[in-house]
Design a protein around this motif. Structure first.
Motif, mmCIF file in Angstrom:
data_model
loop_
_atom_site.group_PDB
_atom_site.id
_atom_site.type_symbol
_atom_site.label_atom_id
_atom_site.label_comp_id
_atom_site.label_asym_id
_atom_site.label_seq_id
_atom_site.Cartn_x
_atom_site.Cartn_y
_atom_site.Cartn_z
ATOM 1 N N ASN A 240 0.821 -1.209 0.000
ATOM 2 C CA ASN A 240 0.000 0.000 0.000
ATOM 3 C C ASN A 240 0.852 1.254 0.000
ATOM 4 O O ASN A 240 0.548 2.213 -0.708
ATOM 5 N N HIS A 244 0.065 3.541 -2.901
ATOM 6 C CA HIS A 244 -0.781 4.705 -2.598
ATOM 7 C C HIS A 244 -0.022 5.898 -2.013
ATOM 8 O O HIS A 244 -0.454 7.033 -2.156
ATOM 9 N N GLY A 302 -7.062 -5.384 0.465
ATOM 10 C CA GLY A 302 -5.805 -5.481 1.213
ATOM 11 C C GLY A 302 -5.966 -5.200 2.700
ATOM 12 O O GLY A 302 -5.616 -6.030 3.543
HETATM 13 MG MG LIG Z 1 -3.776 -2.634 -0.870
#
Ligand SMILES: [Mg+2]
Ligand SMILES: Nc1ncnc2c1ncn2[C@@H]1O[C@H](COP(=O)(O)OP(=O)(O)OP(=O)(O)O)[C@@H](O)[C@H]1O
Length: 343
Positions: A240, A244, A302
């Motif tokens: 992540n 992100h 996730g």
């Molecule tokens: Mg994720």
């Protein structure tokens, strides 16, 4: 009967006093008056004692009634508590079922897109192939026809492959959502060493982008838990952060800090200094299918998997903290050092 026994001695004394009164009938007046007064006083005292015993008996009876009533109320309260606990359990079950229903609905919805695309591509390919067969059987295939068919076949098979892969990936993630204790082995391990191993295995992703990783964990923290689940949690955090938090080309920092706020528990704080998350999204990131990357590879499972792993087999809690824009994100996980063994 008890009263009779109780005042037996007093009755006898009174009788003796009466006999005494008769015996002293010839005595001088003051002696008789004095004896009368004594007998009278003693008689009053005995009557008073009788009265007190009656009162005490009544009080005792009342106390017994109150005790009985208390016992009954206690039993009632315990029964109510049992019913409440049962109701609570069934509520939790209902909630689990509802969220499972939502999850299944979501998965069906997510998988529908790639499967739908693959299906229409396959039927397009089947149509084109049938037309080619007709041309072939009529011995009427031109070079143009063949080239067109080859282009269609290439495009559609590529699309079919890509979408089937996407569907397979969704199913793989979905399978992870349904984790339970049996999916990984419970064993004893050193927390610091295990975190370092896990981060090293994620190294290729991290090194490529040049991000800095720092791990601060006191040595010698022994856990008896599910290491596989823990590394899956860290893996999701790292992926992540890569996807992100950090824009391509920027070099970010990831930190893992471990401490022991209380005996028998550890706190693992995972943070990055990336873009962070808006206040309004923060409350939703553990929800299944919440993603800000829909359409570009994100399925939003996730962190839901992270939540299930931490609160499920790892028997801990996870929260997201801070993370207002530009200050990065912080996940705080608290875990028991020893989880309950499987029965
Ligand atoms: Mg994720
Ligand atoms: N380190 C982070 N920095 C900023 N935002 C994050 C970070 N981690 C998660 N998020 C936000 O939380 C959302 C949910 O994350 P989650 O891992 O559940 O789904 P996803 O990464 O979008 O998809 P998937 O993990 O299924 O591929 C992300 O879409 C993103 O908006």
């Amino acid at each position: 009967m008890a009263e009779f026994n109780l005042f037996d001695a007093e009755e006898r004394t009174l009788e003796q006093a009466e006999a005494l009164r008769r015996d002293v009938a010839g005595s001088p007046q003051p002696v008789r008056d004095g004896l009368d007064a004594l007998i009278e006083a003693y008689g009053r005292s005995v009557r008073e004692q009788r009265r007190l015993v009656k009162v005490s008996d009544r009080l005792q009876a009342q106390l017994a009634a109150v005790n009985h009533e208390l016992g009954r109320r206690k039993a009632e309260a315990e029964e109510a508590l049992d019913r409440l606990t049962a109701a609570q359990e069934s509520l939790v079950q209902a909630e689990k079922l509802a969220s499972l229903g939502a999850l299944v609905g979501g998965v069906a919805h997510e998988i529908n897109t790639p499967v739908g695309i693959a299906l229409s591509c396959a039927s397009h390919l089947a149509d084109s192939t049938a037309r080619m067969r007709e041309l072939f059987e009529a011995d009427d295939i031109g070079v143009d026809d063949f080239e067109r068919y080859m282009a269609t076949a290439t495009d559609t098979t590529n699309l079919i492959l890509a979408n089937c892969e996407r569907a397979a990936e969704l199913i793989r993630s979905f399978k992870q959502v349904a984790v339970d204790r049996t999916t990984s082995e419970r064993r004893k391990f050193d927390l610091g060493a295990y975190i370092r191993e896990t981060m090293a295995s994620l190294g290729p992703h991290l090194r490529q982008a040049g991000h800095a990783v720092s791990i601060d964990c006191p040595g010698g923290i022994a856990m008896t838990s599910y290491p596989g689940a823990l590394s899956q949690v860290l893996g999701n955090f790292v992926m992540n952060s890569l996807i992100h938090a950090f824009d391509p080309g920027t070099i970010g920092a990831i930190a893992i800090q471990v401490d022991q706020p209380e005996a028998g528990r550890v706190r693992i704080v995972y943070s990055d200094n990336g873009k962070g998350i808006s206040e309004e999204n923060r409350g939703r990131i553990f929800d299944p299918f919440f993603t800000t990357r829909r359409g570009s590879g994100g399925s939003g499972l996730g962190l839901h998997i992270v939540y299930n792993l931490v609160t499920g087999p790892l028997e801990g809690s996870v929260a997201v903290e801070g993370g207002s824009a530009e200050s990065g994100i912080r996940f705080v996980i608290t875990l028991p050092l020893v989880t309950t063994p499987l029965h």
